[in-house]
Scaffold this motif. Structure first.
Motif, PDB file in Angstrom:
ATOM      1  N   ASN A 141      -0.802  18.614  57.189  1.00 58.17           N
ATOM      2  CA  ASN A 141      -1.475  17.221  57.006  1.00 58.17           C
ATOM      3  C   ASN A 141      -0.608  16.478  56.041  1.00 58.17           C
ATOM      4  N   ASP A 142      -0.995  15.122  55.877  1.00 57.74           N
ATOM      5  CA  ASP A 142      -0.203  14.013  55.407  1.00 57.74           C
ATOM      6  C   ASP A 142       0.373  14.320  54.115  1.00 57.74           C
ATOM      7  N   MET A 143      -0.377  15.185  53.040  1.00 50.78           N
ATOM      8  CA  MET A 143      -0.142  15.404  51.964  1.00 50.78           C
ATOM      9  C   MET A 143       1.111  16.449  51.905  1.00 50.78           C
ATOM     10  N   GLN A 144       1.077  17.443  52.853  1.00 50.72           N
ATOM     11  CA  GLN A 144       2.200  18.494  53.115  1.00 50.72           C
ATOM     12  C   GLN A 144       3.377  17.904  53.510  1.00 50.72           C
ATOM     13  N   VAL A 145       3.431  16.842  54.600  1.00 48.45           N
ATOM     14  CA  VAL A 145       4.261  16.097  55.046  1.00 48.45           C
ATOM     15  C   VAL A 145       4.944  15.086  53.888  1.00 48.45           C
ATOM     16  N   ALA A 146       4.252  14.615  53.075  1.00 52.84           N
ATOM     17  CA  ALA A 146       4.851  13.866  52.140  1.00 52.84           C
ATOM     18  C   ALA A 146       5.543  14.644  51.248  1.00 52.84           C
ATOM     19  N   ARG A 147       4.883  15.774  50.523  1.00 54.38           N
ATOM     20  CA  ARG A 147       5.444  16.509  49.851  1.00 54.38           C
ATOM     21  C   ARG A 147       6.732  17.234  50.244  1.00 54.38           C
ATOM     22  N   ASP A 148       6.928  17.563  51.534  1.00 55.22           N
ATOM     23  CA  ASP A 148       8.189  18.327  52.019  1.00 55.22           C
ATOM     24  C   ASP A 148       9.311  17.104  52.251  1.00 55.22           C
ATOM     25  N   PHE A 149       8.707  15.985  52.743  1.00 59.03           N
ATOM     26  CA  PHE A 149       9.653  14.674  52.827  1.00 59.03           C
ATOM     27  C   PHE A 149      10.376  14.446  51.348  1.00 59.03           C
ATOM     28  N   TYR A 150       9.617  14.626  50.285  1.00 59.56           N
ATOM     29  CA  TYR A 150      10.106  14.103  48.871  1.00 59.56           C
ATOM     30  C   TYR A 150      11.228  15.436  48.524  1.00 59.56           C
ATOM     31  N   PHE A 151      10.957  16.744  49.055  1.00 58.52           N
ATOM     32  CA  PHE A 151      11.794  17.881  48.813  1.00 58.52           C
ATOM     33  C   PHE A 151      13.094  17.506  49.538  1.00 58.52           C
ATOM     34  N   ALA A 152      13.053  17.054  50.761  1.00 56.58           N
ATOM     35  CA  ALA A 152      14.437  16.471  51.614  1.00 56.58           C
ATOM     36  C   ALA A 152      14.872  15.611  50.889  1.00 56.58           C
ATOM     37  N   TYR A 153      14.231  14.595  50.465  1.00 57.12           N
ATOM     38  CA  TYR A 153      15.018  13.181  49.819  1.00 57.12           C
ATOM     39  C   TYR A 153      15.657  13.602  48.738  1.00 57.12           C
ATOM     40  N   HIS A 154      14.844  14.369  47.964  1.00 57.34           N
ATOM     41  CA  HIS A 154      15.630  14.849  46.670  1.00 57.34           C
ATOM     42  C   HIS A 154      16.861  16.010  46.716  1.00 57.34           C
ATOM     43  N   GLU A 155      16.658  16.774  47.449  1.00 50.86           N
ATOM     44  CA  GLU A 155      17.732  17.951  47.972  1.00 50.86           C
ATOM     45  C   GLU A 155      18.542  17.800  48.988  1.00 50.86           C
ATOM     46  N   GLY A 156      18.223  16.641  49.793  1.00 49.89           N
ATOM     47  CA  GLY A 156      18.979  16.497  50.742  1.00 49.89           C
ATOM     48  C   GLY A 156      18.572  17.332  52.137  1.00 49.89           C
ATOM     49  N   LEU A 157      18.704  16.893  53.252  1.00 54.72           N
ATOM     50  CA  LEU A 157      18.171  17.349  54.666  1.00 54.72           C
ATOM     51  C   LEU A 157      18.504  19.117  54.513  1.00 54.72           C
ATOM     52  N   GLY A 158      19.977  19.380  54.355  1.00 51.40           N
ATOM     53  CA  GLY A 158      20.465  20.807  54.082  1.00 51.40           C
ATOM     54  C   GLY A 158      19.742  21.510  53.135  1.00 51.40           C
ATOM     55  N   GLY A 159      19.413  20.890  51.992  1.00 48.45           N
ATOM     56  CA  GLY A 159      18.850  21.438  50.974  1.00 48.45           C
ATOM     57  C   GLY A 159      17.255  22.003  51.066  1.00 48.45           C
ATOM     58  N   TYR A 160      16.921  21.012  51.947  1.00 42.42           N
ATOM     59  CA  TYR A 160      15.544  21.306  52.401  1.00 42.42           C
ATOM     60  C   TYR A 160      15.382  22.459  53.228  1.00 42.42           C
ATOM     61  N   GLN A 161      16.345  22.517  54.202  1.00 44.66           N
ATOM     62  CA  GLN A 161      16.267  23.648  55.311  1.00 44.66           C
ATOM     63  C   GLN A 161      16.735  24.939  54.534  1.00 44.66           C
ATOM     64  N   ARG A 162      17.292  24.982  53.390  1.00 45.47           N
ATOM     65  CA  ARG A 162      17.593  26.016  52.588  1.00 45.47           C
ATOM     66  C   ARG A 162      16.871  26.289  51.746  1.00 45.47           C
ATOM     67  N   LYS A 163      15.847  25.745  51.421  1.00 42.48           N
ATOM     68  CA  LYS A 163      14.549  25.515  50.441  1.00 42.48           C
ATOM     69  C   LYS A 163      15.157  25.844  48.879  1.00 42.48           C
ATOM     70  N   THR A 164      16.144  24.853  48.570  1.00 43.75           N
ATOM     71  CA  THR A 164      16.866  24.852  47.240  1.00 43.75           C
ATOM     72  C   THR A 164      15.621  24.388  46.213  1.00 43.75           C
ATOM     73  N   TYR A 165      14.643  23.773  46.794  1.00 43.20           N
ATOM     74  CA  TYR A 165      13.593  23.408  45.853  1.00 43.20           C
ATOM     75  C   TYR A 165      12.609  24.564  45.296  1.00 43.20           C
ATOM     76  N   ALA A 166      12.615  25.618  46.156  1.00 47.16           N
ATOM     77  CA  ALA A 166      11.766  26.724  45.773  1.00 47.16           C
ATOM     78  C   ALA A 166      11.731  27.343  44.549  1.00 47.16           C
ATOM     79  N   SER A 167      12.900  27.322  43.786  1.00 47.90           N
ATOM     80  CA  SER A 167      13.085  27.725  42.454  1.00 47.90           C
ATOM     81  C   SER A 167      12.997  26.877  41.225  1.00 47.90           C
ATOM     82  N   GLN A 168      12.650  25.557  41.632  1.00 46.72           N
ATOM     83  CA  GLN A 168      12.395  24.628  40.817  1.00 46.72           C
ATOM     84  C   GLN A 168      11.155  24.061  40.583  1.00 46.72           C
TER      85      GLN A 168
END
Length: 193
Positions: A141-168
């Motif tokens: 849904n739109d909320m999930q896309v927005a949340r995941d986009f912000y993860f990629a925006y903050h952590e970078g596309l590679g960081g998003y793929q590696r889920k570097t946000y998961a422990s933060q």
């Protein structure tokens, strides 16, 4: 006496130019957009070109810079007194030097700046398009896309793929706030975009 009142009013207007009470950014985003000449058109354009909601664009800007064109991260100090810059993030979108150079290599133009609202909005839309291309989240849904986009925006596309946000935990909470604000902004922007 009347001139003093007029001068005082003009001084107050100029001193507070572009800044609103916090409630305005929460409940009256149309007032913010309409008070800045030239903001509505790039928001509409980016929404159409990149298929990103204008509410998500504004929510990212709100959470990155509080709509301040010259925003920079806080400086840290070494040995308690020597100022040290931690990041090259700058402008409305807190875009780092290397990411901005990457964007400009794909979207060349004259006088592009991270302090220009239209350039930042275009950057966010362009980055969103790359994110969606690499991460087709059609079932979300739109909320999930927005949340995941912000993860990629903050952590970078590679960081998003590696889920570097998961422990933060703080970043997960912030991404949830970005998604919630994006939804609220989209509801308000129906009345003014």
């Amino acid at each position: 006496m009347a001139w003093k009142a007029i001068n005082a009013t003009l001084l107050l207007i100029l001193a507070g130019c572009g800044r609103f009470p916090p409630d305005t950014y929460d409940n009256h985003i149309c007032q913010v957009v309409q008070s800045h000449w030239g903001w509505a058109k790039p928001l509409r354009h980016v929404s159409e070109e990149y298929h990103i909601s204008p509410g998500l664009v504004l929510s990212v800007i709100f959470h990155e810079s509080s709509f301040r064109a010259q925003a920079r991260p806080e400086r840290k100090s070494v040995l308690g007194f020597v100022p040290w810059t931690v990041s090259s993030a700058y402008g409305y979108g807190q875009i780092k030097d290397e990411t901005w150079a990457w964007y400009k290599s794909h979207r060349p133009g004259y006088f592009q700046s991270r302090t220009q609202f239209s350039d930042t909005v275009d950057f966010i839309g362009w980055y969103y398009q790359i994110f969606r291309r690499k991460n087709p989240l059609e079932s979300f849904n739109d909320m999930q896309v927005a949340r995941d986009f912000y993860f990629a925006y903050h952590e970078g596309l590679g960081g998003y793929q590696r889920k570097t946000y998961a422990s933060q935990a703080w970043l997960i909470n912030k991404a949830e706030r970005v998604a919630k604000r994006a939804s609220e902004y989209n509801q308000q922007l129906v009345n003014c975009l």
